[in-house]
Design an enzyme around this catalytic site. Structure first.
Site, PDB file in Angstrom:
ATOM      1  N   GLN A  32     -57.470  53.920 -11.273  1.00 16.01           N
ATOM      2  CA  GLN A  32     -57.698  52.817 -12.204  1.00 16.01           C
ATOM      3  C   GLN A  32     -56.848  52.997 -13.466  1.00 16.01           C
ATOM      4  OE1 GLN A  32     -59.784  50.138 -11.398  1.00 16.01           O
ATOM      5  NE2 GLN A  32     -59.080  49.162 -13.265  1.00 16.01           N
ATOM      6  N   LYS A  68     -65.288  46.561  -7.216  1.00 18.50           N
ATOM      7  CA  LYS A  68     -64.508  46.946  -6.033  1.00 18.50           C
ATOM      8  C   LYS A  68     -65.393  47.690  -5.041  1.00 18.50           C
ATOM      9  CE  LYS A  68     -60.262  47.044  -8.682  1.00 18.50           C
ATOM     10  NZ  LYS A  68     -59.344  47.840  -9.510  1.00 18.50           N
ATOM     11  N   ASP A  86     -52.858  49.970  -4.197  1.00 21.43           N
ATOM     12  CA  ASP A  86     -52.452  49.189  -5.368  1.00 21.43           C
ATOM     13  C   ASP A  86     -50.973  48.790  -5.302  1.00 21.43           C
ATOM     14  OD1 ASP A  86     -54.271  48.301  -7.177  1.00 21.43           O
ATOM     15  OD2 ASP A  86     -54.289  50.118  -8.413  1.00 21.43           O
TER      16      ASP A  86
END
Ligand code: NAD
Length: 279
Positions: free
Chosen positions: A88, A44, A111
């Site tokens: 994460q 990422k 997200d």
């Protein structure tokens, strides 16, 4: 279906938009040292810096307390140079994942997991949506896959893939069925699918005889096996399907590209320039 080629085009578009928008910031938080998470985070960051997004890589020890993590998130929420925040998952067990997700400012929640964004998606309103489902919809659009009235079957009901992609397919006027670990007869459902999305994490869960002739198959699964990286759908299904994504090179690159696009959307939103990927 070539996810790499489309992802490359999206990344070029994002780069162009960023050149116009000015500096963007994406912060990721990794708690602990899960090797798979480490790989994802590094990918990422590489992709972000390639398009001109400044990325902040916050690494915290596995024993980080919930209060400490919430404080770090609050600091990123307040930091005007940060447009997107990504925690994460999975988090170590002693941390309450739902509480941590709720702590992220919804307008920086790239997200799309915050209840406000998930709720907007449920209501069919434009919002930040998890990157993998956004990438899947972009692939379906790229290949002109008809969704209106089509039978779409989603296998897997996670908050990050299965549920949001089912909502996006519903918004696109497909007739949507969601299957999961308790589904009684999976083949019976999948054989009915004009569009089949499989997101389970089980190699060859879907075999060629479970796919309808000419169907579009989106294989989200990533499984590390002795034979290398494989999806959830047996590659023999390529002979039956009309379109199918390979693993690797299908959904994976699209997820990264969509995350970058989500970050641009979050930045536009904070700058009062409304535009969402699921629009
Ligand atoms: P998850 O573990 O959160 O969810 C798995 C889902 O599969 C669950 O809803 C469960 O009910 C369902 N399931 C389990 N066994 C089943 C069975 N026998 N039949 C039908 N359904 C069953 O997983 P996730 O986070 O949604 O990820 C799924 C897979 O997709 C994993 O392999 C993951 O690595 C991969 N993934 C890939 C990308 C990408 O960018 N390519 C992104 C996210 C996840």
């Amino acid at each position: 279906m070539d996810g790499r080629a489309l992802a490359e085009r999206i990344r070029a578009e994002v780069k162009q938009e960023i050149a116009e928008l000015g500096e963007l910031g994406l912060a990721t938080i990794l708690v602990g040292d899960d090797p798979a998470s480490d790989v994802y985070i590094r990918r990422k960051h590489e992709a972000a810096s390639e398009v001109g997004i400044r990325s902040h890589d916050l690494r915290l020890p596995a024993e980080t307390t919930e209060d400490d993590l919430l404080e770090r998130i609050a600091a990123l929420n307040a930091d005007d140079s940060i447009d997107g925040i990504l925690v994460q998952l999975p988090l170590p067990e002693h941390l309450d994942e739902a509480r941590v997700i709720r702590a992220v400012d919804p307008v920086k929640d790239v997200d799309g997991l915050h209840p406000l964004n998930a709720g907007q998606l449920y209501l069919g309103r434009p919002t930040l949506v998890p990157a993998t489902p956004v990438g899947i919809m972009a692939l379906l659009a790229e290949y002109d896959i008809a969704l209106l009235g089509a039978n779409a079957v989603v296998v897997g009901r996670s908050d990050i893939v299965g549920k949001p992609v089912a909502h996006l397919l519903l918004q696109a006027h497909a007739t949507v069925t969601i299957c999961h670990s308790r589904t009684r007869d999976l083949a019976r459902e999948t054989l009915d699918a004009d569009v089949l999305v499989v997101a389970v994490g089980h190699p060859a869960l879907v075999t060629a005889d479970m796919v309808k002739q000419g169907a579009t198959v989106i294989d989200v699964g990533i499984n590390r096996t002795e034979a290398g990286l494989v999806g959830d759908v047996d590659v023999a299904a390529m002979d039956v399907a009309g379109h199918m994504t390979p693993v690797p090179g299908g959904v994976g690159p699209m997820t990264i590209a969509s995350l970058l696009r989500d970050t641009v959307c979050a930045a536009r939103f904070r700058r009062n320039m409304f535009a969402f990927p699921a629009d």
